[in-house]
Design a protein around this motif. Structure first.
Motif, PDB file in Angstrom:
ATOM      1  N   ASP A 179      49.886 -46.567   5.415  1.00 45.90           N
ATOM      2  CA  ASP A 179      47.829 -47.566   5.259  1.00 45.90           C
ATOM      3  C   ASP A 179      47.700 -46.779   3.700  1.00 45.90           C
ATOM      4  N   LEU A 180      48.145 -47.674   2.894  1.00 42.73           N
ATOM      5  CA  LEU A 180      47.605 -46.716   1.761  1.00 42.73           C
ATOM      6  C   LEU A 180      46.894 -47.461   1.270  1.00 42.73           C
ATOM      7  N   TYR A 181      46.733 -48.516   1.925  1.00 40.90           N
ATOM      8  CA  TYR A 181      45.180 -49.805   1.065  1.00 40.90           C
ATOM      9  C   TYR A 181      44.149 -48.860   1.421  1.00 40.90           C
ATOM     10  N   ARG A 182      43.993 -48.327   2.513  1.00 41.27           N
ATOM     11  CA  ARG A 182      43.000 -48.334   3.263  1.00 41.27           C
ATOM     12  C   ARG A 182      42.623 -46.946   2.513  1.00 41.27           C
ATOM     13  N   GLY A 183      43.783 -45.335   2.274  1.00 42.26           N
ATOM     14  CA  GLY A 183      43.519 -44.626   2.080  1.00 42.26           C
ATOM     15  C   GLY A 183      43.489 -44.285  -0.192  1.00 42.26           C
ATOM     16  N   LEU A 184      44.105 -45.474  -0.570  1.00 40.84           N
ATOM     17  CA  LEU A 184      43.646 -45.198  -2.153  1.00 40.84           C
ATOM     18  C   LEU A 184      42.121 -45.661  -1.972  1.00 40.84           C
ATOM     19  N   THR A 185      41.784 -47.436  -1.110  1.00 37.93           N
ATOM     20  CA  THR A 185      40.128 -47.824  -1.765  1.00 37.93           C
ATOM     21  C   THR A 185      39.343 -46.221  -0.851  1.00 37.93           C
ATOM     22  N   TRP A 186      39.523 -45.921  -0.376  1.00 40.04           N
ATOM     23  CA  TRP A 186      38.170 -45.148   0.355  1.00 40.04           C
ATOM     24  C   TRP A 186      38.009 -43.673  -1.264  1.00 40.04           C
ATOM     25  N   PHE A 187      39.473 -43.494  -0.787  1.00 47.57           N
ATOM     26  CA  PHE A 187      39.655 -42.356  -1.753  1.00 47.57           C
ATOM     27  C   PHE A 187      38.907 -42.840  -3.637  1.00 47.57           C
ATOM     28  N   LEU A 188      39.011 -43.913  -3.678  1.00 48.87           N
ATOM     29  CA  LEU A 188      38.345 -44.463  -5.116  1.00 48.87           C
ATOM     30  C   LEU A 188      37.091 -44.281  -4.869  1.00 48.87           C
ATOM     31  N   LYS A 189      36.213 -44.848  -3.481  1.00 48.69           N
ATOM     32  CA  LYS A 189      35.179 -45.271  -3.186  1.00 48.69           C
ATOM     33  C   LYS A 189      34.883 -43.811  -2.969  1.00 48.69           C
ATOM     34  N   ARG A 190      35.067 -42.790  -2.861  1.00 47.05           N
ATOM     35  CA  ARG A 190      34.383 -41.604  -2.372  1.00 47.05           C
ATOM     36  C   ARG A 190      34.530 -40.393  -3.784  1.00 47.05           C
ATOM     37  N   ASN A 191      35.664 -41.002  -4.414  1.00 43.35           N
ATOM     38  CA  ASN A 191      35.781 -39.889  -5.727  1.00 43.35           C
ATOM     39  C   ASN A 191      34.876 -40.405  -7.283  1.00 43.35           C
ATOM     40  N   HIS A 192      34.754 -41.832  -7.123  1.00 46.25           N
ATOM     41  CA  HIS A 192      34.422 -42.464  -8.268  1.00 46.25           C
ATOM     42  C   HIS A 192      33.421 -43.677  -8.100  1.00 46.25           C
ATOM     43  N   GLY A 193      33.259 -43.477  -6.850  1.00 47.81           N
ATOM     44  CA  GLY A 193      32.055 -44.617  -6.613  1.00 47.81           C
ATOM     45  C   GLY A 193      32.263 -46.033  -6.597  1.00 47.81           C
ATOM     46  N   ILE A 194      34.118 -46.446  -7.272  1.00 49.19           N
ATOM     47  CA  ILE A 194      34.483 -47.622  -7.375  1.00 49.19           C
ATOM     48  C   ILE A 194      34.640 -48.227  -5.507  1.00 49.19           C
ATOM     49  N   GLU A 195      34.062 -49.997  -6.145  1.00 55.09           N
ATOM     50  CA  GLU A 195      34.168 -51.045  -4.261  1.00 55.09           C
ATOM     51  C   GLU A 195      35.491 -51.606  -5.070  1.00 55.09           C
ATOM     52  N   VAL A 196      36.235 -51.637  -4.178  1.00 55.11           N
ATOM     53  CA  VAL A 196      37.676 -52.203  -4.663  1.00 55.11           C
ATOM     54  C   VAL A 196      37.132 -54.250  -3.782  1.00 55.11           C
ATOM     55  N   ARG A 197      37.378 -55.128  -4.649  1.00 54.18           N
ATOM     56  CA  ARG A 197      37.043 -56.138  -3.857  1.00 54.18           C
ATOM     57  C   ARG A 197      38.325 -57.498  -4.215  1.00 54.18           C
ATOM     58  N   VAL A 198      39.032 -58.188  -2.989  1.00 59.93           N
ATOM     59  CA  VAL A 198      40.021 -59.103  -3.016  1.00 59.93           C
ATOM     60  C   VAL A 198      39.195 -60.672  -3.220  1.00 59.93           C
ATOM     61  N   VAL A 199      39.512 -61.287  -4.315  1.00 60.62           N
ATOM     62  CA  VAL A 199      38.685 -62.832  -4.387  1.00 60.62           C
ATOM     63  C   VAL A 199      39.858 -63.686  -4.295  1.00 60.62           C
ATOM     64  N   PRO A 200      39.072 -64.713  -4.165  1.00 60.44           N
ATOM     65  CA  PRO A 200      40.044 -65.603  -4.235  1.00 60.44           C
ATOM     66  C   PRO A 200      40.370 -66.403  -5.853  1.00 60.44           C
ATOM     67  N   ILE A 201      40.917 -67.205  -5.673  1.00 63.94           N
ATOM     68  CA  ILE A 201      42.060 -67.291  -7.350  1.00 63.94           C
ATOM     69  C   ILE A 201      40.806 -68.148  -8.260  1.00 63.94           C
ATOM     70  N   GLU A 202      40.145 -68.700  -7.639  1.00 64.64           N
ATOM     71  CA  GLU A 202      39.126 -69.257  -8.590  1.00 64.64           C
ATOM     72  C   GLU A 202      38.012 -68.437  -9.240  1.00 64.64           C
ATOM     73  N   GLU A 203      38.139 -67.259  -8.348  1.00 59.86           N
ATOM     74  CA  GLU A 203      37.350 -66.415  -9.576  1.00 59.86           C
ATOM     75  C   GLU A 203      37.708 -65.090 -10.166  1.00 59.86           C
ATOM     76  N   SER A 204      39.074 -65.539 -10.305  1.00 58.97           N
ATOM     77  CA  SER A 204      40.191 -63.718 -10.747  1.00 58.97           C
ATOM     78  C   SER A 204      39.628 -64.047 -12.011  1.00 58.97           C
ATOM     79  N   ARG A 205      39.534 -65.629 -12.380  1.00 56.58           N
ATOM     80  CA  ARG A 205      39.530 -65.896 -13.913  1.00 56.58           C
ATOM     81  C   ARG A 205      41.011 -65.683 -14.808  1.00 56.58           C
ATOM     82  N   GLY A 206      42.440 -65.760 -13.984  1.00 58.89           N
ATOM     83  CA  GLY A 206      42.845 -65.472 -14.731  1.00 58.89           C
ATOM     84  C   GLY A 206      43.779 -64.322 -14.608  1.00 58.89           C
ATOM     85  N   ALA A 207      43.503 -63.395 -13.724  1.00 61.81           N
ATOM     86  CA  ALA A 207      43.611 -61.643 -14.210  1.00 61.81           C
ATOM     87  C   ALA A 207      43.650 -61.958 -12.422  1.00 61.81           C
TER      88      ALA A 207
END
Length: 476
Positions: A179-207
């Motif tokens: 479960d790499l995804y859980r560990g990586l997102t937790w580490f990003l939040k704990r150490n950098h205060g950054i949230e990971v958000r998965v958005v629908p294609i229409e919201e990604s604006r091509g990125a």
């Protein structure tokens, strides 16, 4: 290594000595020879014997392959390609002339390569303009991708600093391969205060990945499969935590523009991401256990075919090396977008590659792995596999990009690969004859030859045709 090869390594010895800030007297004492004899070696006036070669490898803590696969060999190969251009056809240049240029005056050889590259770029730009496309803002004299490819080649596609950083991340984040995804997102939040958000294609604006430092948010597009989401998170972590390492590596003097340095940092962050998804020792052990079965390795580490192919080329840690692979990626037009060689095989830089390589044949059988035992004009044999890969698309209406990935190794290592089972690796008569590019290839009986060989000037005879337009025919 043949004795003849040992006699022309003076420049390599001199470069190693100067890199360690040693005088000729100091190095001569360690080698057990006189300073005057070392001076003769460095000026290629005395041969570098096998015992001295071994002592040098021990003194400088390097592998013997450092001498066997030197920059000189790559320079000679590229110069051969350059002087294979028809513009030099009437100058009487021989292979010996070209080798002497690379060996005796390497700086001049590099200048010739740079000049020819600029010439080719200007020719392409002019052709683009004549076709009615505005190419005036594109300076191709040194494309960033070319400079970065050279950087990766100089490092042997192995960056210990990034390998160490990836291993530290596993320890600090207590990552779990299941479960790499859980560990990586937790580490990003704990150490950098950054949230990971998965958005629908229409919201990604091509990125597919967008980092917003103000909002402390990493946005991923829903079209990314889980393996790619993990890769993008690890990539972002590298940019956040190891920018100093990236900056240091990107300070290489051969990266001549800000664009090149920027591309290099992206490539190096991708390297780090691959090292996170496929930790070095675990991955190497799995490679040996599964005999480099790329698809099984992808299932075990939850990575893509291309990610695995790239990772196997990086296994060059001293004392814990994997099979020496080369890798090439092409599109349906034959453009080479990624290349690296630890196997010793040479890639064309200024002209089209040999169409007999199985990386091209793979495009005609999408999704199928093609295997090939091949032999170069110099007699060296390689074992290669190739398969097409598709890029993640944005749905039915999005254009679907198809590329072909080829990886290979010297035939001597082929038995370590599952793909070689059932193939007679000793039967070189069955090997596919391939080359680097048509202009350098001596095989005149090739039905796929697209240009005349520099060794055989074009002769046109009306009413007579060989196996190809450029093949000689019996005069009788």
């Amino acid at each position: 290594m043949a004795t003849s090869e040992l006699g022309r390594l003076g420049g390599k010895v001199r470069a190693l000595r100067r890199k360690e800030s040693l005088s000729q007297v100091q190095l001569a004492e360690r080698l057990g020879i006189s300073a005057s004899y070392l001076n003769l070696i460095e000026n290629d006036r005395r041969p570098l014997t096998a015992p001295l070669l071994i002592k040098l490898a021990q003194i400088f803590h390097i592998d013997l392959s450092t001498f066997a696969h030197s920059d000189e060999a790559r320079s000679i190969s590229e110069l051969m390609e350059v002087f294979g251009d028809p513009i030099f056809e009437n100058h009487g240049l021989t292979n010996t002339d070209i080798r002497e240029l690379a060996r005796s005056t390497p700086n001049l050889a590099n200048a010739v390569l740079a000049l020819y590259q600029a010439y080719q770029a200007q020719k392409e730009t002019l052709a683009t303009q004549l076709e009615g496309v505005d190419g005036t803002h594109l300076d191709q004299s040194r494309l960033p991708s070319e400079e970065v490819s050279d950087l990766i080649q100089r490092h042997g596609n192995h960056f210990p600093e990034l390998e160490d950083a990836a291993e530290r991340l596993w320890r600090e984040a207590k990552l779990d391969g299941d479960d790499l995804y859980r560990g990586l997102t937790w580490f990003l939040k704990r150490n950098h205060g950054i949230e990971v958000r998965v958005v629908p294609i229409e919201e990604s604006r091509g990125a597919v990945r967008r980092f917003d430092a103000d909002k402390k948010e990493l946005v991923l597009a829903e079209i990314l499969p889980p393996r790619s989401r993990n890769f993008e998170i690890a990539h972002q972590l590298c940019l956040l935590q190891h920018h100093d390492v990236l900056d240091t590596l990107a300070e290489d003097p051969q990266l001549t523009t800000d664009a090149s340095r920027g591309v290099a940092k992206v490539a190096l962050a991708n390297y780090f991401a691959g090292a996170v998804l496929m930790p070095y020792e675990r991955f190497l052990q799995a490679c040996r256990q599964l005999r480099y079965d790329v698809e099984l390795l992808g299932h075990r580490f939850r990575t893509s075919f291309e990610q695995v192919c790239h990772r196997v080329t990086t296994l060059q840690r001293k004392g814990s090396e994997g099979v020496p692979f080369h890798m090439i990626r092409i599109d349906v037009a034959g453009n080479i977008s990624k290349r690296f060689s630890a196997s010793g095989i040479r890639f064309a830089r200024f002209s089209g590659a040999c169409p007999r390589w199985n990386v091209f044949a793979a495009l005609s059988t999408p999704g199928m792995i093609r295997v090939q035992l091949s032999k170069m004009p110099d007699g060296k044999a390689y074992f290669c596999i190739a398969r097409t890969v598709g890029k993640d698309s944005g749905g039915y209406l999005a254009p679907h990009a198809v590329q072909s990935i080829g990886v290979g190794c010297p035939a001597a290592f082929a038995k370590e690969l599952v793909y070689a089972d059932g193939i007679d690796l000793e039967n070189m008569d069955a090997a596919v004859p391939v080359g680097v590019t048509c202009r350098l290839c001596e095989r005149m009986d090739c039905t796929q030859r697209a240009f005349p060989s520099m060794q055989r000037p074009l002769r046109v005879r009306e009413g007579v045709r060989g196996v190809s337009f450029y093949a000689p025919v019996d005069e009788g």
